[in-house]
Design a protein around this motif. Structure first.
Motif, short mmCIF file in Angstrom:
data_model
loop_
_atom_site.label_atom_id
_atom_site.label_comp_id
_atom_site.label_asym_id
_atom_site.label_seq_id
_atom_site.Cartn_x
_atom_site.Cartn_y
_atom_site.Cartn_z
N THR A 8 9.60 5.16 4.85
CA THR A 8 10.26 6.21 5.65
C THR A 8 9.89 6.01 7.12
O THR A 8 8.92 5.32 7.45
N ASP A 9 10.63 6.67 7.99
CA ASP A 9 10.28 6.63 9.41
C ASP A 9 8.96 7.35 9.68
O ASP A 9 8.24 7.02 10.62
N ASN A 10 8.64 8.36 8.88
CA ASN A 10 7.36 9.04 9.05
C ASN A 10 6.20 8.07 8.84
O ASN A 10 5.17 8.15 9.52
N HIS A 11 6.35 7.16 7.88
CA HIS A 11 5.34 6.12 7.70
C HIS A 11 5.26 5.22 8.93
O HIS A 11 4.18 4.85 9.39
N ALA A 12 6.44 4.88 9.46
CA ALA A 12 6.47 4.01 10.65
C ALA A 12 5.82 4.71 11.85
O ALA A 12 5.10 4.07 12.63
N PHE A 13 6.05 6.02 12.00
CA PHE A 13 5.40 6.77 13.08
C PHE A 13 3.88 6.68 12.94
O PHE A 13 3.15 6.53 13.92
N GLY A 14 3.40 6.79 11.69
CA GLY A 14 1.96 6.68 11.44
C GLY A 14 1.42 5.32 11.83
O GLY A 14 0.31 5.20 12.38
N VAL A 15 2.19 4.27 11.57
CA VAL A 15 1.77 2.91 11.92
C VAL A 15 1.69 2.77 13.44
O VAL A 15 0.74 2.18 13.98
N LEU A 16 2.67 3.32 14.16
CA LEU A 16 2.64 3.25 15.62
C LEU A 16 1.42 3.97 16.17
O LEU A 16 0.76 3.50 17.11
N HIS A 17 1.11 5.11 15.58
CA HIS A 17 -0.07 5.88 16.00
C HIS A 17 -1.35 5.06 15.79
O HIS A 17 -2.21 4.96 16.68
N ALA A 18 -1.48 4.47 14.62
CA ALA A 18 -2.68 3.68 14.31
C ALA A 18 -2.77 2.44 15.18
O ALA A 18 -3.86 2.04 15.61
N SER A 19 -1.62 1.82 15.46
CA SER A 19 -1.63 0.57 16.24
C SER A 19 -2.19 0.79 17.64
O SER A 19 -2.86 -0.09 18.19
N ARG A 20 -1.91 1.96 18.22
CA ARG A 20 -2.46 2.25 19.55
C ARG A 20 -3.99 2.36 19.51
O ARG A 20 -4.68 1.90 20.41
N GLN A 21 -4.49 2.97 18.43
CA GLN A 21 -5.93 3.09 18.29
C GLN A 21 -6.59 1.75 18.00
O GLN A 21 -7.74 1.50 18.41
N ALA A 43 0.85 -1.19 0.00
CA ALA A 43 0.00 0.00 0.00
C ALA A 43 0.89 1.23 0.00
O ALA A 43 2.11 1.14 0.12
N SER A 44 0.26 2.40 -0.13
CA SER A 44 1.05 3.63 -0.15
C SER A 44 0.26 4.77 0.46
O SER A 44 -0.96 4.74 0.57
N SER A 45 1.02 5.80 0.88
CA SER A 45 0.41 7.03 1.39
C SER A 45 1.41 8.16 1.20
O SER A 45 2.58 7.94 0.88
N MET A 46 0.96 9.38 1.41
CA MET A 46 1.86 10.52 1.39
C MET A 46 2.89 10.37 2.52
O MET A 46 2.66 9.62 3.48
N ILE A 47 4.01 11.07 2.40
CA ILE A 47 5.02 11.03 3.47
C ILE A 47 4.55 11.97 4.58
O ILE A 47 4.96 13.13 4.70
N ASP A 48 3.65 11.44 5.38
CA ASP A 48 2.99 12.23 6.41
C ASP A 48 2.46 11.26 7.46
O ASP A 48 1.88 10.22 7.11
N VAL A 49 2.67 11.57 8.73
CA VAL A 49 2.30 10.65 9.81
C VAL A 49 0.80 10.36 9.79
O VAL A 49 0.37 9.21 9.88
#
Length: 349
Positions: free
Chosen positions: A259-272, A227-233
């Motif tokens: 990118t790490d910004n994608h990984a930050f977004g994944v961590l954010h979503a995983s908590r939710q 999958a893909s997304s913009m480089i944005d958390v």
């Protein structure tokens, strides 16, 4: 007021010249030039330098770089064309460039959208300022052909670029292979990949190298698992939340991120989502941004030496500005995998 007369408020401001500063400070115009251009060390006495600086402040003098560039045909500006300078990675690149060029050149930033190749038409507008040279992040071959300028130019992070063009690249392909090897060593057999939707060549190389290495190591990555997304958390968080149910059903236990910004977004979503990282999903990023080591969990990532990229690119440009050919013409800097808590429970974080 008579027709044709200008009001006092509309009158053009008086232009302060170096000669006026020199007269005010009681020194020569050469002394003013040395102080104003930051070249006074060891050449102007402390007392004279103080007088000149006081006169500059009182009179509001500034160096007319554009006028100087018209006279010389080139200015003391170096333009760095880069995406999203709010990204800490590019702050490090800038620091590296300044470490080489700051004493003699002013760095002007031209900002493109995150993850998007620079536009030749936009860059040509900047060339009206007559910069001494260009540093361009991730230029496409089309960009280089369109820009068609004799202006000294060095490319940054542009894998596959014409070998005749000075460039500083990073071994992102090896970094992506290292991520796949790490997943395999942890026993993962099904993985997914979260890419950047506005891909430059460097992002494409990361993705393709990861997919090829995953196949070699016996890790299955189904087409639906890319999958893909913009480089944005926030965008990455939304994309992961959308795709995770399908990936979970497919048995995905590891996720590579562009990118790490994608990984930050994944961590954010995983908590939710109530998803435990790395117990239920191992996550790896790219770039090793400053917060990657302090997030919870800390992020396993491919370290890229951004400051050295900037420094090496500036050294090559400096050689071109001095009429020399950079040696070597192109440089590839190594990458390294930093293993942290997002893929390894006992790695800390």
């Amino acid at each position: 007021m008579k027709n044709g007369e200008k009001s006092g408020n509309s009158r053009a401001p008086r232009r302060v010249t170096a000669a006026m500063v020199a007269e005010h400070a009681g020194v020569s115009t050469a002394t003013v030039s040395l102080v104003a251009n930051g070249k006074s060390a060891g050449r102007v006495s402390a007392a004279n330098e103080q007088r000149v600086r006081e006169s500059i402040r009182e009179l509001g003098y500034f160096v007319d770089s554009i006028g100087s560039s018209l006279a010389k045909g080139v200015s003391s500006l170096v333009v760095l064309v880069a995406p999203d300078i709010s990204n800490p990675f590019f702050a490090k690149v800038i620091a590296g460039v300044r470490s080489v060029l700051a004493s003699d050149y002013q760095l002007l930033l031209s900002v493109t959208d995150a993850g998007v190749s620079p536009s030749a038409s936009e860059t040509r507008k900047i060339m009206g300022l007559r910069p001494a040279g260009l540093l361009v992040h991730a230029p496409s071959q089309d960009f280089l052909e369109e820009i068609s300028s004799t202006l000294p130019l060095v490319a940054l992070d542009a894998p596959g670029i014409d070998p005749a063009i000075p460039a500083v690249n990073m071994d992102v392909a090896q970094g992506a292979r290292d991520v796949a090897a790490h997943f395999a060593a942890q026993g993962h057999t099904r993985a997914a990949y979260l890419d950047a939707s506005t891909g430059t060549e460097t992002l494409a190389v990361r993705r393709e190298a990861f997919l090829a290495a995953a196949k070699e190591y016996g890790i299955e990555v189904l087409p639906a698992s890319v999958a893909s997304s913009m480089i944005d958390v926030a965008a990455a968080s939304a994309a992961f939340s959308q795709h995770w149910p399908t990936w979970r059903e497919a048995g995905v236990t590891a996720l590579g991120c562009a990118t790490d910004n994608h990984a930050f977004g994944v961590l954010h979503a995983s908590r939710q989502l109530g998803l435990s990282i790395p117990q239920q999903l191992a996550v790896a990023g790219f770039d090793d941004l400053p917060y990657s080591a302090t997030s919870n969990p800390s992020i396993t990532t491919v370290e890229l030496n951004a400051q050295e990229v900037g420094r090496q690119a500036a050294l090559k440009l400096r050689a071109l500005l001095d009429g020399k050919s950079p040696d070597p013409l192109q440089t590839t800097l190594p990458s390294s995998l930093v293993v942290r808590g997002s893929t390894l429970e006992n790695a800390g974080g």
